[in-house]
Design a protein around this motif. Structure first.
Motif, PDB file in Angstrom:
ATOM      1  N   ALA A 156       0.840  -1.195   0.000  1.00  0.00           N
ATOM      2  CA  ALA A 156       0.000   0.000   0.000  1.00  0.00           C
ATOM      3  C   ALA A 156       0.870   1.238   0.000  1.00  0.00           C
ATOM      4  O   ALA A 156       1.923   1.270   0.623  1.00  0.00           O
ATOM      5  CB  ALA A 156      -0.925   0.011   1.225  1.00  0.00           C
ATOM      6  N   SER A 157       0.412   2.250  -0.710  1.00  0.00           N
ATOM      7  CA  SER A 157       1.078   3.544  -0.748  1.00  0.00           C
ATOM      8  C   SER A 157       0.058   4.562  -1.256  1.00  0.00           C
ATOM      9  O   SER A 157      -1.027   4.183  -1.715  1.00  0.00           O
ATOM     10  CB  SER A 157       2.298   3.506  -1.673  1.00  0.00           C
ATOM     11  N   PRO A 158       0.391   5.852  -1.216  1.00  0.00           N
ATOM     12  CA  PRO A 158      -0.556   6.840  -1.743  1.00  0.00           C
ATOM     13  C   PRO A 158      -0.853   6.672  -3.232  1.00  0.00           C
ATOM     14  O   PRO A 158      -1.826   7.229  -3.733  1.00  0.00           O
ATOM     15  CB  PRO A 158       0.162   8.171  -1.474  1.00  0.00           C
ATOM     16  N   GLU A 159      -0.019   5.911  -3.955  1.00  0.00           N
ATOM     17  CA  GLU A 159      -0.213   5.737  -5.397  1.00  0.00           C
ATOM     18  C   GLU A 159      -0.876   4.409  -5.740  1.00  0.00           C
ATOM     19  O   GLU A 159      -1.098   4.110  -6.908  1.00  0.00           O
ATOM     20  CB  GLU A 159       1.127   5.836  -6.116  1.00  0.00           C
ATOM     21  N   PHE A 160      -1.197   3.592  -4.732  1.00  0.00           N
ATOM     22  CA  PHE A 160      -1.750   2.259  -4.994  1.00  0.00           C
ATOM     23  C   PHE A 160      -2.886   2.005  -4.019  1.00  0.00           C
ATOM     24  O   PHE A 160      -2.751   2.228  -2.816  1.00  0.00           O
ATOM     25  CB  PHE A 160      -0.677   1.190  -4.840  1.00  0.00           C
ATOM     26  N   THR A 161      -4.014   1.547  -4.534  1.00  0.00           N
ATOM     27  CA  THR A 161      -5.173   1.247  -3.703  1.00  0.00           C
ATOM     28  C   THR A 161      -5.421  -0.261  -3.691  1.00  0.00           C
ATOM     29  O   THR A 161      -5.854  -0.821  -4.696  1.00  0.00           O
ATOM     30  CB  THR A 161      -6.443   1.947  -4.225  1.00  0.00           C
ATOM     31  N   PRO A 162      -5.132  -0.944  -2.581  1.00  0.00           N
ATOM     32  CA  PRO A 162      -5.425  -2.382  -2.524  1.00  0.00           C
ATOM     33  C   PRO A 162      -6.925  -2.618  -2.371  1.00  0.00           C
ATOM     34  O   PRO A 162      -7.659  -1.757  -1.876  1.00  0.00           O
ATOM     35  CB  PRO A 162      -4.666  -2.835  -1.271  1.00  0.00           C
ATOM     36  N   TYR A 163      -7.394  -3.785  -2.817  1.00  0.00           N
ATOM     37  CA  TYR A 163      -8.780  -4.156  -2.564  1.00  0.00           C
ATOM     38  C   TYR A 163      -8.916  -4.525  -1.085  1.00  0.00           C
ATOM     39  O   TYR A 163      -8.109  -5.297  -0.561  1.00  0.00           O
ATOM     40  CB  TYR A 163      -9.192  -5.334  -3.437  1.00  0.00           C
ATOM     41  N   VAL A 164      -9.941  -3.984  -0.436  1.00  0.00           N
ATOM     42  CA  VAL A 164     -10.167  -4.244   0.980  1.00  0.00           C
ATOM     43  C   VAL A 164     -11.625  -4.638   1.187  1.00  0.00           C
ATOM     44  O   VAL A 164     -12.490  -4.373   0.351  1.00  0.00           O
ATOM     45  CB  VAL A 164      -9.829  -3.001   1.840  1.00  0.00           C
TER      46      VAL A 164
ATOM     47  N   GLN B 279     -29.368  -5.795  -1.744  1.00  0.00           N
ATOM     48  CA  GLN B 279     -28.796  -4.458  -1.803  1.00  0.00           C
ATOM     49  C   GLN B 279     -27.442  -4.404  -1.098  1.00  0.00           C
ATOM     50  O   GLN B 279     -27.255  -5.003  -0.039  1.00  0.00           O
ATOM     51  CB  GLN B 279     -29.746  -3.456  -1.162  1.00  0.00           C
ATOM     52  N   THR B 280     -26.480  -3.685  -1.676  1.00  0.00           N
ATOM     53  CA  THR B 280     -25.185  -3.470  -1.042  1.00  0.00           C
ATOM     54  C   THR B 280     -24.950  -1.969  -0.877  1.00  0.00           C
ATOM     55  O   THR B 280     -25.727  -1.139  -1.359  1.00  0.00           O
ATOM     56  CB  THR B 280     -24.027  -4.063  -1.867  1.00  0.00           C
ATOM     57  N   SER B 281     -23.846  -1.621  -0.225  1.00  0.00           N
ATOM     58  CA  SER B 281     -23.470  -0.216  -0.036  1.00  0.00           C
ATOM     59  C   SER B 281     -22.344   0.191  -0.970  1.00  0.00           C
ATOM     60  O   SER B 281     -21.756   1.264  -0.803  1.00  0.00           O
ATOM     61  CB  SER B 281     -23.028   0.002   1.418  1.00  0.00           C
ATOM     62  N   VAL B 282     -22.042  -0.629  -1.984  1.00  0.00           N
ATOM     63  CA  VAL B 282     -20.947  -0.353  -2.909  1.00  0.00           C
ATOM     64  C   VAL B 282     -21.456   0.515  -4.056  1.00  0.00           C
ATOM     65  O   VAL B 282     -22.380   0.113  -4.774  1.00  0.00           O
ATOM     66  CB  VAL B 282     -20.360  -1.662  -3.474  1.00  0.00           C
ATOM     67  N   PRO B 283     -20.880   1.703  -4.267  1.00  0.00           N
ATOM     68  CA  PRO B 283     -21.339   2.558  -5.372  1.00  0.00           C
ATOM     69  C   PRO B 283     -21.168   1.878  -6.728  1.00  0.00           C
ATOM     70  O   PRO B 283     -20.221   1.101  -6.932  1.00  0.00           O
ATOM     71  CB  PRO B 283     -20.426   3.794  -5.264  1.00  0.00           C
ATOM     72  N   ASN B 284     -22.073   2.146  -7.643  1.00  0.00           N
ATOM     73  CA  ASN B 284     -21.999   1.545  -8.978  1.00  0.00           C
ATOM     74  C   ASN B 284     -20.670   1.824  -9.674  1.00  0.00           C
ATOM     75  O   ASN B 284     -20.181   1.008 -10.454  1.00  0.00           O
ATOM     76  CB  ASN B 284     -23.143   2.069  -9.855  1.00  0.00           C
TER      77      ASN B 284
ATOM     78  N   ILE C 246     -17.699  -8.699   0.271  1.00  0.00           N
ATOM     79  CA  ILE C 246     -17.453  -7.836  -0.880  1.00  0.00           C
ATOM     80  C   ILE C 246     -16.178  -7.027  -0.647  1.00  0.00           C
ATOM     81  O   ILE C 246     -16.014  -6.383   0.401  1.00  0.00           O
ATOM     82  CB  ILE C 246     -18.621  -6.873  -1.138  1.00  0.00           C
ATOM     83  N   PHE C 247     -15.273  -7.082  -1.618  1.00  0.00           N
ATOM     84  CA  PHE C 247     -14.029  -6.327  -1.574  1.00  0.00           C
ATOM     85  C   PHE C 247     -14.053  -5.285  -2.690  1.00  0.00           C
ATOM     86  O   PHE C 247     -14.497  -5.556  -3.805  1.00  0.00           O
ATOM     87  CB  PHE C 247     -12.828  -7.260  -1.780  1.00  0.00           C
ATOM     88  N   SER C 248     -13.578  -4.076  -2.376  1.00  0.00           N
ATOM     89  CA  SER C 248     -13.573  -3.019  -3.366  1.00  0.00           C
ATOM     90  C   SER C 248     -12.375  -2.099  -3.137  1.00  0.00           C
ATOM     91  O   SER C 248     -11.594  -2.283  -2.200  1.00  0.00           O
ATOM     92  CB  SER C 248     -14.890  -2.228  -3.318  1.00  0.00           C
ATOM     93  N   ASN C 249     -12.252  -1.094  -4.015  1.00  0.00           N
ATOM     94  CA  ASN C 249     -11.079  -0.226  -4.022  1.00  0.00           C
ATOM     95  C   ASN C 249     -11.370   1.125  -3.375  1.00  0.00           C
ATOM     96  O   ASN C 249     -11.044   2.170  -3.913  1.00  0.00           O
ATOM     97  CB  ASN C 249     -10.582  -0.027  -5.459  1.00  0.00           C
ATOM     98  N   TYR C 250     -12.029   1.087  -2.219  1.00  0.00           N
ATOM     99  CA  TYR C 250     -12.246   2.309  -1.458  1.00  0.00           C
ATOM    100  C   TYR C 250     -12.317   1.951   0.025  1.00  0.00           C
ATOM    101  O   TYR C 250     -12.427   0.773   0.393  1.00  0.00           O
ATOM    102  CB  TYR C 250     -13.522   3.028  -1.905  1.00  0.00           C
TER     103      TYR C 250
ATOM    104  N   ALA D 123     -15.523  -4.083  -7.822  1.00  0.00           N
ATOM    105  CA  ALA D 123     -15.723  -4.889  -6.625  1.00  0.00           C
ATOM    106  C   ALA D 123     -15.631  -6.371  -6.967  1.00  0.00           C
ATOM    107  O   ALA D 123     -15.893  -6.785  -8.103  1.00  0.00           O
ATOM    108  CB  ALA D 123     -17.075  -4.578  -5.985  1.00  0.00           C
ATOM    109  N   LEU D 124     -15.269  -7.176  -5.972  1.00  0.00           N
ATOM    110  CA  LEU D 124     -15.189  -8.630  -6.096  1.00  0.00           C
ATOM    111  C   LEU D 124     -16.099  -9.250  -5.043  1.00  0.00           C
ATOM    112  O   LEU D 124     -16.117  -8.817  -3.891  1.00  0.00           O
ATOM    113  CB  LEU D 124     -13.752  -9.122  -5.893  1.00  0.00           C
ATOM    114  N   LEU D 125     -16.853 -10.270  -5.448  1.00  0.00           N
ATOM    115  CA  LEU D 125     -17.850 -10.901  -4.580  1.00  0.00           C
ATOM    116  C   LEU D 125     -17.461 -12.346  -4.285  1.00  0.00           C
ATOM    117  O   LEU D 125     -17.185 -13.122  -5.197  1.00  0.00           O
ATOM    118  CB  LEU D 125     -19.222 -10.860  -5.262  1.00  0.00           C
TER     119      LEU D 125
END
Length: 229
Positions: free
Chosen positions: A17-25, A46-51, A105-109, A55-57
Motif C-alpha cells: 500500500a502507498s498513496p499511489e496504490f489502492t489495494p482491494y479491501v 442491496q449493497t453499499s458499494v457505489p456503482n 465484498i471487496f472493493s477499491n475504497y 468490486a469482487l464478490l
C-alpha cells in the motif's frame, strides 16, 4: 514504488500500500437468508458499494449445504446489488424454509475511516487506512480436490462465454460455468459445467479452471471492527 510519503511492503518485498496504490479491501459483509428451492423471480440483495466502484464478490454457506448463481450488478439507486437469478438452486438444503449465505465484498475504497491510526490519501481521498482488511486471494485448480477441506472459505462464482470451433466447419458456442459452492465446515464444492449450442459441438472434456477463494476466519473475526459496526 511511491514517490512520496509512506509505503507498506510485504515480508517478501512486494509493495502492499502507498498513496499511489489502492489495494482491494473488505467493504461489506452481508448475511442473507435464501428461500429453499427454485425461485420464480430471483433475488437482488442491496449493497453499499457505489456503482462506479470495481468490486469482487465471494460467498460461503453458513448453515446448510447448498449452491447458487450470483453476481454483482449495478443497481437502480446508484449502488450495486447481488443478483441471484431465478434459476438459483440448492443441493441438499431440504424442501422448505431457508438457508443462509454470507457474502464478502471487496472493493477499491475505504468503507469506514477510524478517528486515529495511519491512512493514505490521494487527491484528498482516503485510499487505505490501518483499519482495513485487505483481500488475501488464494486459488486451486480444477479438477483437483480442495487441498484445505477443513479451512472455512468463501468462493467466487465465475461465468465465461466464448465461441469455439473445435471441428472444421463448426460454429458452436461453448459456455463454461465455474459453479463453486462451499460446505459450512469449509470445503469448496462443485465442478465446472459446460454446455454448447450450434452444429459440431465441442468435446465433452471439462476445461481446466481455477477456484478463487478467501479463507474467512480472519474476516469473520475482525470485520465488525474494520467496518465500524
Amino acid at each position: 514504488m511511491s514517490k512520496y510519503g509512506m509505503a507498506i511492503q510485504r515480508a517478501d518485498g512486494r509493495w502492499f500500500a502507498s498513496p499511489e496504490f489502492t489495494p482491494y479491501v473488505l467493504v461489506s459483509v452481508i448475511d442473507q437468508a435464501i428461500p429453499v428451492g427454485q425461485s420464480s423471480t430471483g433475488l437482488n440483495v442491496q449493497t453499499s458499494v457505489p456503482n462506479g466502484n470495481k468490486a469482487l464478490l465471494f460467498h460461503r454457506m453458513v448453515d446448510k449445504k447448498a449452491g447458487i448463481y450470483c453476481q454483482l450488478i449495478n443497481g437502480a439507486n446508484g449502488y450495486k446489488v447481488i443478483n441471484i437469478p431465478a434459476y438459483m438452486s440448492d443441493a441438499s438444503a431440504g424442501t422448505t424454509g431457508t438457508f443462509t449465505i454470507r457474502f464478502y465484498i471487496f472493493s477499491n475504497y475505504v468503507a469506514y475511516s477510524p478517528r486515529y491510526g495511519i491512512a493514505f490519501y490521494r487527491n484528498n481521498v482516503m485510499v487505505y487506512c490501518g483499519n482495513c482488511l485487505p483481500l488475501q486471494l488464494k486459488f486451486f485448480t480444477t479438477p483437483n480436490t480442495d487441498p484445505t477441506p477443513n479451512v472455512v472459505k468463501a468462493v467466487m462464482f465465475a461465468f465465461t462465454g466464448l465461441t469455439s470451433n473445435p471441428i472444421p466447419g463448426s460454429s458452436a458456442t461453448l459456455t463454461v460455468v465455474s459453479g463453486w459452492g462451499t460446505l459450512p465446515g469449509g470445503a469448496a464444492l462443485g465442478a465446472p459445467y459446460q454446455s454448447y449450442s450450434g452444429s459440431g459441438g465441442p468435446s465433452t472434456a471439462k476445461p481446466t479452471l481455477t477456484c478463487l477463494y478467501v479463507e474467512t476466519a480472519f474476516y469473520d473475526a475482525y470485520y465488525r471492527q474494520s467496518l465500524g459496526l
